[in-house]
Design an enzyme around this catalytic site. Structure first.
Site, PDB file in Angstrom:
ATOM      1  N   ASP A  75      30.075  30.082  36.841  1.00 40.98           N
ATOM      2  CA  ASP A  75      31.374  29.859  37.498  1.00 40.98           C
ATOM      3  C   ASP A  75      31.786  31.058  38.344  1.00 40.98           C
ATOM      4  OD1 ASP A  75      34.725  28.874  36.339  1.00 40.98           O
ATOM      5  OD2 ASP A  75      33.660  28.641  38.253  1.00 40.98           O
ATOM      6  N   ASN A 114      37.677  34.170  39.676  1.00 42.93           N
ATOM      7  CA  ASN A 114      37.247  34.784  38.414  1.00 42.93           C
ATOM      8  C   ASN A 114      36.908  36.256  38.547  1.00 42.93           C
ATOM      9  OD1 ASN A 114      37.535  32.444  36.906  1.00 42.93           O
ATOM     10  ND2 ASN A 114      35.527  31.684  37.519  1.00 42.93           N
ATOM     11  N   ASP A 166      36.122  36.718  34.286  1.00 42.49           N
ATOM     12  CA  ASP A 166      36.303  35.521  33.478  1.00 42.49           C
ATOM     13  C   ASP A 166      34.981  34.788  33.333  1.00 42.49           C
ATOM     14  OD1 ASP A 166      38.860  33.773  32.522  1.00 42.49           O
ATOM     15  OD2 ASP A 166      37.110  32.540  32.967  1.00 42.49           O
TER      16      ASP A 166
HETATM   17  C1  LIG Z   1      51.595  41.865  43.725  1.00 43.59           C
HETATM   18  N1  LIG Z   1      51.131  41.859  42.348  1.00 43.59           N
HETATM   19  C2  LIG Z   1      49.904  42.638  42.215  1.00 43.59           C
HETATM   20  C3  LIG Z   1      49.441  42.702  40.773  1.00 43.59           C
HETATM   21  N2  LIG Z   1      49.370  41.372  40.175  1.00 43.59           N
HETATM   22  C4  LIG Z   1      48.552  41.192  39.064  1.00 43.59           C
HETATM   23  C5  LIG Z   1      48.257  39.905  38.578  1.00 43.59           C
HETATM   24  C6  LIG Z   1      47.406  39.712  37.494  1.00 43.59           C
HETATM   25  C7  LIG Z   1      46.824  40.822  36.864  1.00 43.59           C
HETATM   26  C8  LIG Z   1      45.885  40.608  35.725  1.00 43.59           C
HETATM   27  O1  LIG Z   1      45.804  39.504  35.188  1.00 43.59           O
HETATM   28  N3  LIG Z   1      45.103  41.675  35.338  1.00 43.59           N
HETATM   29  C9  LIG Z   1      44.151  41.682  34.341  1.00 43.59           C
HETATM   30  N4  LIG Z   1      43.646  42.835  33.881  1.00 43.59           N
HETATM   31  N5  LIG Z   1      42.720  42.548  32.922  1.00 43.59           N
HETATM   32  C10 LIG Z   1      42.625  41.222  32.773  1.00 43.59           C
HETATM   33  C11 LIG Z   1      43.501  40.649  33.658  1.00 43.59           C
HETATM   34  C12 LIG Z   1      43.389  39.245  33.530  1.00 43.59           C
HETATM   35  N6  LIG Z   1      42.466  38.950  32.577  1.00 43.59           N
HETATM   36  C13 LIG Z   1      42.020  37.723  32.156  1.00 43.59           C
HETATM   37  O2  LIG Z   1      41.201  37.618  31.278  1.00 43.59           O
HETATM   38  C14 LIG Z   1      42.529  36.493  32.886  1.00 43.59           C
HETATM   39  O3  LIG Z   1      42.161  35.321  32.162  1.00 43.59           O
HETATM   40  C15 LIG Z   1      41.918  36.405  34.259  1.00 43.59           C
HETATM   41  C16 LIG Z   1      40.551  36.658  34.436  1.00 43.59           C
HETATM   42  C17 LIG Z   1      40.023  36.559  35.740  1.00 43.59           C
HETATM   43  C18 LIG Z   1      40.851  36.213  36.821  1.00 43.59           C
HETATM   44  C19 LIG Z   1      42.206  35.936  36.605  1.00 43.59           C
HETATM   45  C20 LIG Z   1      42.738  36.036  35.331  1.00 43.59           C
HETATM   46  C21 LIG Z   1      41.907  40.211  32.017  1.00 43.59           C
HETATM   47  C22 LIG Z   1      47.111  42.104  37.331  1.00 43.59           C
HETATM   48  C23 LIG Z   1      47.972  42.298  38.416  1.00 43.59           C
HETATM   49  C24 LIG Z   1      50.461  40.452  40.401  1.00 43.59           C
HETATM   50  C25 LIG Z   1      50.939  40.477  41.848  1.00 43.59           C
END
Ligand SMILES: CN1CCN(c2ccc(C(=O)Nc3n[nH]c4c3C=[N+](C(=O)[C@H](O)c3ccccc3)C4)cc2)CC1
Length: 284
Positions: free
Chosen positions: A157, A162, A178
């Site tokens: 995937d 991811n 992911d």
């Molecule tokens: C303007 N702002 C900038 C910053 N922003 C964020 C939005 C989301 C994140 C975030 O999810 N960070 C993560 N760090 N480690 C893991 C994460 C997700 N995980 C997971 O395991 C999640 O399941 C995952 C995995 C892969 C992809 C997506 C989600 C592990 C950080 C900043 C919001 C908007």
């Protein structure tokens, strides 16, 4: 050989580094994970010093189904056994209480798909991203993929959704974040049939969605689509086509065209990822 064979049989919760629950602090939600919440959190490694590190805490809600519980444990097995700079690190687990926690490396930049869409050049504002930024991201992901291949691990995937970024600014590092579909396959050999509506057809080669044949070449094909996503700042692949139409036309040989401004060598690389016969070595 793939460290995960037989994982579903032998894995036990006590196999993981259990972090003390009182050394963890949930701060705020980061967006809904597949089965519960993902939070920004703080982990205090030592009781004496008041230092904390930023972490992402993935929670398993009490009302999770057995299937979700298994997925959650499988994610811990997968991430716990994959150790590479371009794969999001599992720092530890906290299974002692409900909701259960997976403590993961914090990736401040969020997912690649959202990042690219936020940086897409529009009519009245150019993007700050240069081609070298995009290629750096592509190289980071390749390094993670080469590591998976060395373990004979098939991701199934690979897609911009991811991939996570350490930051949005210069010096950002992309990591595979992911393992959605790979978890499923450890649940049942026929996840494709039981959940074909969830199957990411637009990222899969014909032999995968027609005959359920998966190999590293499947990930090579998906990587080609991921490169196309990077170069288009995350358009949806095969714009305007439904999954069903994609199944038809890709199986008979149609392919997406890489964007006009795509560097020639990259165009050749993308096209070599989408060869009809998976056996032909990519000659790029
Ligand atoms: C303007 N702002 C900038 C910053 N922003 C964020 C939005 C989301 C994140 C975030 O999810 N960070 C993560 N760090 N480690 C893991 C994460 C997700 N995980 C997971 O395991 C999640 O399941 C995952 C995995 C892969 C992809 C997506 C989600 C592990 C950080 C900043 C919001 C908007």
């Amino acid at each position: 050989i793939n460290p995960l064979y037989g994982a579903r049989k032998s894995v036990k919760e006590e196999d993981f580094p259990e972090l003390p629950r009182n050394s963890l602090k949930l701060l705020h939600p980061l967006g809904n994970g597949a089965f519960g919440e993902v939070y920004k959190g703080a982990y205090f490694p030592s009781r004496e010093k008041n230092e904390s590190i930023s972490v992402a805490i993935k929670t398993l809600s009490k009302e999770a189904t057995d299937e979700h519980k298994n997925d959650f444990l499988m994610e811990a097995v997968l991430l716990g056994s994959l150790k590479h700079y371009n794969i999001v690190k599992l720092i530890g687990v906290s299974f002692i209480r409900v909701p259960k926690f997976l403590i993961l490396e914090f990736m401040e930049g969020g997912d690649l798909k959202t990042f690219l869409q936020a940086n897409r050049p529009t009519f009245n504002n150019k993007t700050t991203l240069k081609m070298t930024d995009l290629l750096r991201i592509a190289m980071d992901i390749v390094d993670g993929c080469k590591y998976l291949e060395s373990l004979r691990f098939i991701h199934r995937d690979l897609a911009a959704r991811n991939i996570l970024l350490t930051s949005r600014g210069v010096g950002r590092v992309a990591k595979i974040g992911d393992f959605g579909m790979a978890k499923d396959v450890y649940k049942s050999e026929y996840y494709r049939k039981s959940k074909n509506s969830l199957v990411p057809v637009k990222w899969m080669p014909p032999e995968a969605y027609l005959d359920g044949v998966f190999s590293t070449k499947t990930d090579v094909w998906s990587y080609g689509v991921l490169l196309w996503e990077i170069l288009t700042f995350s358009y949806i692949p095969y714009p305007g086509l439904s999954n069903h139409e994609v199944i038809q036309c890709v199986a008979k040989g149609d392919r997406m065209c890489p964007p006009r401004y795509c560097p020639k060598p990259l165009k050749a690389l993308i096209e070599s990822c989408w060869r009809t016969e998976p056996e032909t070595e990519t000659d790029v």
